[in-house]
Design a protein around this motif. Sequence first.
Motif, PDB file in Angstrom:
ATOM      1  N   VAL A 100       0.851  -1.180   0.000  1.00  0.00           N
ATOM      2  CA  VAL A 100       0.000   0.000   0.000  1.00  0.00           C
ATOM      3  C   VAL A 100       0.886   1.228   0.000  1.00  0.00           C
ATOM      4  CG1 VAL A 100      -1.803   1.245   1.233  1.00  0.00           C
ATOM      5  CG2 VAL A 100      -1.767  -1.238   1.277  1.00  0.00           C
ATOM      6  N   PRO A 101       0.664   2.195  -0.898  1.00  0.00           N
ATOM      7  CA  PRO A 101       1.497   3.377  -0.937  1.00  0.00           C
ATOM      8  C   PRO A 101       1.463   4.159   0.370  1.00  0.00           C
ATOM      9  CG  PRO A 101       0.010   3.277  -2.829  1.00  0.00           C
ATOM     10  CD  PRO A 101      -0.402   2.216  -1.891  1.00  0.00           C
ATOM     11  N   ASP A 105      -3.743   6.616   3.934  1.00  0.00           N
ATOM     12  CA  ASP A 105      -3.805   6.679   5.382  1.00  0.00           C
ATOM     13  C   ASP A 105      -4.506   5.435   5.917  1.00  0.00           C
ATOM     14  OD1 ASP A 105      -6.479   7.023   4.821  1.00  0.00           O
ATOM     15  OD2 ASP A 105      -6.497   9.155   5.329  1.00  0.00           O
ATOM     16  N   ARG A 106      -4.683   5.390   7.250  1.00  0.00           N
ATOM     17  CA  ARG A 106      -5.237   4.182   7.861  1.00  0.00           C
ATOM     18  C   ARG A 106      -6.639   3.907   7.370  1.00  0.00           C
ATOM     19  NH1 ARG A 106      -4.541   3.673  14.192  1.00  0.00           N
ATOM     20  NH2 ARG A 106      -2.387   3.753  13.437  1.00  0.00           N
ATOM     21  N   ALA A 107      -7.470   4.949   7.305  1.00  0.00           N
ATOM     22  CA  ALA A 107      -8.839   4.745   6.833  1.00  0.00           C
ATOM     23  C   ALA A 107      -8.846   4.304   5.377  1.00  0.00           C
ATOM     24  CB  ALA A 107      -9.654   6.036   7.005  1.00  0.00           C
ATOM     25  N   GLY A 108      -8.006   4.936   4.549  1.00  0.00           N
ATOM     26  CA  GLY A 108      -7.926   4.546   3.153  1.00  0.00           C
ATOM     27  C   GLY A 108      -7.425   3.130   2.985  1.00  0.00           C
ATOM     28  N   SER A 109      -6.484   2.712   3.836  1.00  0.00           N
ATOM     29  CA  SER A 109      -5.965   1.352   3.765  1.00  0.00           C
ATOM     30  C   SER A 109      -7.056   0.340   4.084  1.00  0.00           C
ATOM     31  CB  SER A 109      -4.793   1.187   4.740  1.00  0.00           C
ATOM     32  OG  SER A 109      -4.301  -0.128   4.723  1.00  0.00           O
ATOM     33  N   ARG A 110      -7.853   0.607   5.109  1.00  0.00           N
ATOM     34  CA  ARG A 110      -8.953  -0.300   5.440  1.00  0.00           C
ATOM     35  C   ARG A 110      -9.948  -0.394   4.286  1.00  0.00           C
ATOM     36  NH1 ARG A 110      -8.781   2.288  10.622  1.00  0.00           N
ATOM     37  NH2 ARG A 110     -10.525   3.595   9.971  1.00  0.00           N
ATOM     38  N   VAL A 113      -8.433  -2.497   1.397  1.00  0.00           N
ATOM     39  CA  VAL A 113      -8.445  -3.935   1.671  1.00  0.00           C
ATOM     40  C   VAL A 113      -9.867  -4.482   1.569  1.00  0.00           C
ATOM     41  CG1 VAL A 113      -8.053  -5.679   3.448  1.00  0.00           C
ATOM     42  CG2 VAL A 113      -6.350  -3.889   3.053  1.00  0.00           C
ATOM     43  N   ALA A 114     -10.848  -3.746   2.089  1.00  0.00           N
ATOM     44  CA  ALA A 114     -12.230  -4.219   2.049  1.00  0.00           C
ATOM     45  C   ALA A 114     -12.720  -4.348   0.610  1.00  0.00           C
ATOM     46  CB  ALA A 114     -13.132  -3.260   2.832  1.00  0.00           C
ATOM     47  N   LEU A 115     -12.387  -3.375  -0.255  1.00  0.00           N
ATOM     48  CA  LEU A 115     -12.831  -3.458  -1.638  1.00  0.00           C
ATOM     49  C   LEU A 115     -12.124  -4.582  -2.380  1.00  0.00           C
ATOM     50  CD1 LEU A 115     -14.515  -2.394  -3.949  1.00  0.00           C
ATOM     51  CD2 LEU A 115     -12.724  -0.709  -4.424  1.00  0.00           C
ATOM     52  N   LEU A 116     -10.818  -4.737  -2.167  1.00  0.00           N
ATOM     53  CA  LEU A 116     -10.089  -5.833  -2.810  1.00  0.00           C
ATOM     54  C   LEU A 116     -10.650  -7.185  -2.380  1.00  0.00           C
ATOM     55  CD1 LEU A 116      -6.447  -4.461  -2.584  1.00  0.00           C
ATOM     56  CD2 LEU A 116      -7.643  -5.043  -4.690  1.00  0.00           C
ATOM     57  N   THR A 117     -10.975  -7.319  -1.088  1.00  0.00           N
ATOM     58  CA  THR A 117     -11.555  -8.569  -0.599  1.00  0.00           C
ATOM     59  C   THR A 117     -12.895  -8.848  -1.269  1.00  0.00           C
ATOM     60  OG1 THR A 117     -10.474  -8.274   1.548  1.00  0.00           O
ATOM     61  CG2 THR A 117     -12.354  -9.786   1.458  1.00  0.00           C
ATOM     62  N   LEU A 118     -13.717  -7.825  -1.377  1.00  0.00           N
ATOM     63  CA  LEU A 118     -15.027  -7.993  -2.006  1.00  0.00           C
ATOM     64  C   LEU A 118     -14.870  -8.350  -3.487  1.00  0.00           C
ATOM     65  CD1 LEU A 118     -17.959  -7.634  -0.921  1.00  0.00           C
ATOM     66  CD2 LEU A 118     -17.958  -5.406  -2.075  1.00  0.00           C
ATOM     67  N   ALA A 119     -13.913  -7.721  -4.164  1.00  0.00           N
ATOM     68  CA  ALA A 119     -13.693  -8.019  -5.575  1.00  0.00           C
ATOM     69  C   ALA A 119     -13.253  -9.464  -5.771  1.00  0.00           C
ATOM     70  CB  ALA A 119     -12.637  -7.058  -6.140  1.00  0.00           C
ATOM     71  N   HIS A 120     -12.362  -9.938  -4.912  1.00  0.00           N
ATOM     72  CA  HIS A 120     -11.927 -11.336  -5.008  1.00  0.00           C
ATOM     73  C   HIS A 120     -13.090 -12.294  -4.762  1.00  0.00           C
ATOM     74  CE1 HIS A 120      -7.652 -11.023  -5.769  1.00  0.00           C
ATOM     75  NE2 HIS A 120      -7.523 -10.112  -4.822  1.00  0.00           N
ATOM     76  N   ARG A 121     -13.985 -11.952  -3.839  1.00  0.00           N
ATOM     77  CA  ARG A 121     -15.148 -12.798  -3.584  1.00  0.00           C
ATOM     78  C   ARG A 121     -16.040 -12.859  -4.815  1.00  0.00           C
ATOM     79  NH1 ARG A 121     -17.132 -10.847   2.461  1.00  0.00           N
ATOM     80  NH2 ARG A 121     -15.424 -11.792   3.655  1.00  0.00           N
ATOM     81  N   TRP A 122     -16.222 -11.732  -5.463  1.00  0.00           N
ATOM     82  CA  TRP A 122     -17.045 -11.717  -6.672  1.00  0.00           C
ATOM     83  C   TRP A 122     -16.393 -12.541  -7.781  1.00  0.00           C
ATOM     84  CZ3 TRP A 122     -16.849  -8.105 -11.251  1.00  0.00           C
ATOM     85  CH2 TRP A 122     -17.951  -8.328 -12.102  1.00  0.00           C
ATOM     86  N   ALA A 123     -15.070 -12.438  -7.897  1.00  0.00           N
ATOM     87  CA  ALA A 123     -14.365 -13.224  -8.909  1.00  0.00           C
ATOM     88  C   ALA A 123     -14.529 -14.716  -8.656  1.00  0.00           C
ATOM     89  CB  ALA A 123     -12.882 -12.849  -8.925  1.00  0.00           C
ATOM     90  N   LEU A 261     -10.075   9.604  -0.748  1.00  0.00           N
ATOM     91  CA  LEU A 261      -9.764   8.215  -1.066  1.00  0.00           C
ATOM     92  C   LEU A 261     -10.712   7.257  -0.372  1.00  0.00           C
ATOM     93  CD1 LEU A 261      -7.945   5.934  -2.167  1.00  0.00           C
ATOM     94  CD2 LEU A 261      -6.493   6.273  -0.151  1.00  0.00           C
ATOM     95  N   ALA A 262     -10.829   7.348   0.955  1.00  0.00           N
ATOM     96  CA  ALA A 262     -11.665   6.407   1.696  1.00  0.00           C
ATOM     97  C   ALA A 262     -13.127   6.531   1.288  1.00  0.00           C
ATOM     98  CB  ALA A 262     -11.510   6.643   3.205  1.00  0.00           C
ATOM     99  N   GLY A 263     -13.615   7.754   1.122  1.00  0.00           N
ATOM    100  CA  GLY A 263     -15.004   7.946   0.717  1.00  0.00           C
ATOM    101  C   GLY A 263     -15.289   7.340  -0.650  1.00  0.00           C
ATOM    102  N   GLY A 264     -14.345   7.521  -1.588  1.00  0.00           N
ATOM    103  CA  GLY A 264     -14.536   6.953  -2.910  1.00  0.00           C
ATOM    104  C   GLY A 264     -14.553   5.443  -2.891  1.00  0.00           C
ATOM    105  N   LEU A 265     -13.602   4.825  -2.172  1.00  0.00           N
ATOM    106  CA  LEU A 265     -13.531   3.368  -2.126  1.00  0.00           C
ATOM    107  C   LEU A 265     -14.735   2.769  -1.416  1.00  0.00           C
ATOM    108  CD1 LEU A 265      -9.732   2.878  -1.335  1.00  0.00           C
ATOM    109  CD2 LEU A 265     -10.893   2.494  -3.514  1.00  0.00           C
ATOM    110  N   ASP A 266     -15.210   3.425  -0.348  1.00  0.00           N
ATOM    111  CA  ASP A 266     -16.379   2.918   0.362  1.00  0.00           C
ATOM    112  C   ASP A 266     -17.626   2.976  -0.513  1.00  0.00           C
ATOM    113  OD1 ASP A 266     -14.965   2.304   2.637  1.00  0.00           O
ATOM    114  OD2 ASP A 266     -15.369   4.206   3.628  1.00  0.00           O
ATOM    115  N   ALA A 267     -17.781   4.056  -1.254  1.00  0.00           N
ATOM    116  CA  ALA A 267     -18.937   4.157  -2.152  1.00  0.00           C
ATOM    117  C   ALA A 267     -18.847   3.107  -3.254  1.00  0.00           C
ATOM    118  CB  ALA A 267     -19.017   5.561  -2.746  1.00  0.00           C
ATOM    119  N   TYR A 268     -17.652   2.864  -3.769  1.00  0.00           N
ATOM    120  CA  TYR A 268     -17.490   1.826  -4.789  1.00  0.00           C
ATOM    121  C   TYR A 268     -17.824   0.446  -4.231  1.00  0.00           C
ATOM    122  CZ  TYR A 268     -15.157   5.047  -8.042  1.00  0.00           C
ATOM    123  OH  TYR A 268     -14.871   6.066  -8.908  1.00  0.00           O
ATOM    124  N   ARG A 269     -17.514   0.233  -2.965  1.00  0.00           N
ATOM    125  CA  ARG A 269     -17.825  -1.055  -2.354  1.00  0.00           C
ATOM    126  C   ARG A 269     -19.343  -1.267  -2.310  1.00  0.00           C
ATOM    127  NH1 ARG A 269     -15.290  -0.209   1.998  1.00  0.00           N
ATOM    128  NH2 ARG A 269     -16.675  -0.565   3.757  1.00  0.00           N
TER     129      ARG A 269
END
Length: 513
Positions: A100-101, A105-110, A113-123, A261-269
């Motif tokens: 992770v670059p 930040d911590r919230a963005g990192s969480r 990870v949550a979006l990547l996990t969800l994407a892998h589950r969908w795959a 960053l965190a807001g965008g990733l959470d909305a995408y999730r």
Amino acid sequence: MTPFPPAEPRPPRPLLTEPRPLGPLLAELRSARGWSQQRVAAELCAASGVPTLTRHEVSRWERHRRLPGDFWSGWLAVVLGVPGELLAAAAAHSRRLGVVPAVVDRAGSRSRVALLTLAHRWAADPSGASLGGPLTGHALAAPGGAPQLAEHGAETRATDRLPLDGRRTGHALAAPGRAAPGGAACELLAGRAAETAALAELRHWDDLLGGADLAGHGTRRLRRAARGFAVAGPAGRRRLLPVLAESAQLAGWLAADAGDLAGGLDAYRLALRAAVAVADRGLAGHVLGSASHLLAGIGDPPGALTLARIGYAGCRDAASPGLRALLLHRVALAAALAGRTRAARQALAAAERTGGPGPGREPPWLYWLDEAELAAMTGRTLVALGRPGPAVPLLTPVARGRGGPRRAAVYGGWLARAHLQLGDVAGACAVAGEALLDAVRSGSPRAVGQLTEVRRRLAAHRDEPAARRYAGLLAGARPYLPRGAAGRPVAAGSHRPPSKPGHGGTTRPAGTG
């Protein structure tokens, strides 16, 4: 550009025999020679004949903000006196780690990870059964909690965290001074066509304004859809799911453009869950492609490549030609930024074979994609691959076009970098100056980020008159440039759009999400 010569095989030092991430390895090799990062950059420029590399790029490699591509990896092996295979193995190890670059930040990192996990589950399970069980408000909540949807520049309210849990009452979800959401659900169900039209209108406004102005509008529209969904019955939820999915995707895009960053990733999730629940594989792939674009922009090419590949694989059989081309371009850019030259070229070739958007076959939310945009995407990837020659004619029409200030600013930044790679400092500064004006007009922190990168790369030419003039222009424009979540929050909604876009459907696209 001078091709790098093959490095002579040399036995690696004993301390370097174990697989290690590339960043610490480069720092150790540099320290062993007693060199500074400036010295490494100077040696690389002298050996390769390319004068544009600076110590800042070396620093980004060592801090895992970016991985060097094949070109610079070859010259690093020559300059540092190590086998090229050693650096290639270290780079591969870094990609496997999915580092992770430092800017996350911590919230963005969480959230990442949550979006990547969800994407892998969908795959692993395209039916979506592993994404949260039966289709309820609770099932749409992200793992570990619901997405954060705080308004930009506004105080936190009770509705900032949306549980989307059907067990909650209308009063629990209602904002102070507002009617209970049961009425909101009925209103949304009755006016689904109007809600879809309102989303389309907000997308068209995104052609003209940046996330700093529009992110709050996107968040409020998503809250409205989520509140209605949470209190609707099963039949109502099925009807509201498409609106919820599109609202979340657009809110994620606008938050990302505002630098949140965190807001965008959470909305995408949330958007991915809703799109999978409604069995819209195309929209689900587009959501992951949009999230890939976000991660690529903040310096996380491994994460971006993972999301883009999953998005493309998950919907390519059901996607329109334009969507397939778009997702392949997402793969190509992420691969290029990750130093995966072969993968990037393969993705570009595959995108070209799709033939571009098909008239009457594209989803309404992809209205902005055209041949000029796809050509500029190809040019951007070529710049990332270190091939500025063929990139310039592809980027120039869009960077100097009219009607889409953010699009012109973003691609103008890439065009300036292409001129720099060609050694044309004056041309780079001229293009960057034009893009700077477009960045002011657009109100997009993402566009400003591109020009900040150009300014950083101009540091090696600070004594040239053109570079000094551009530095002065940037300093003078700084008070007028937008700053999103990465800087001081911009009060979204302070520039409220009028009831109808001034240019309607004739507005030229600006890279809308």
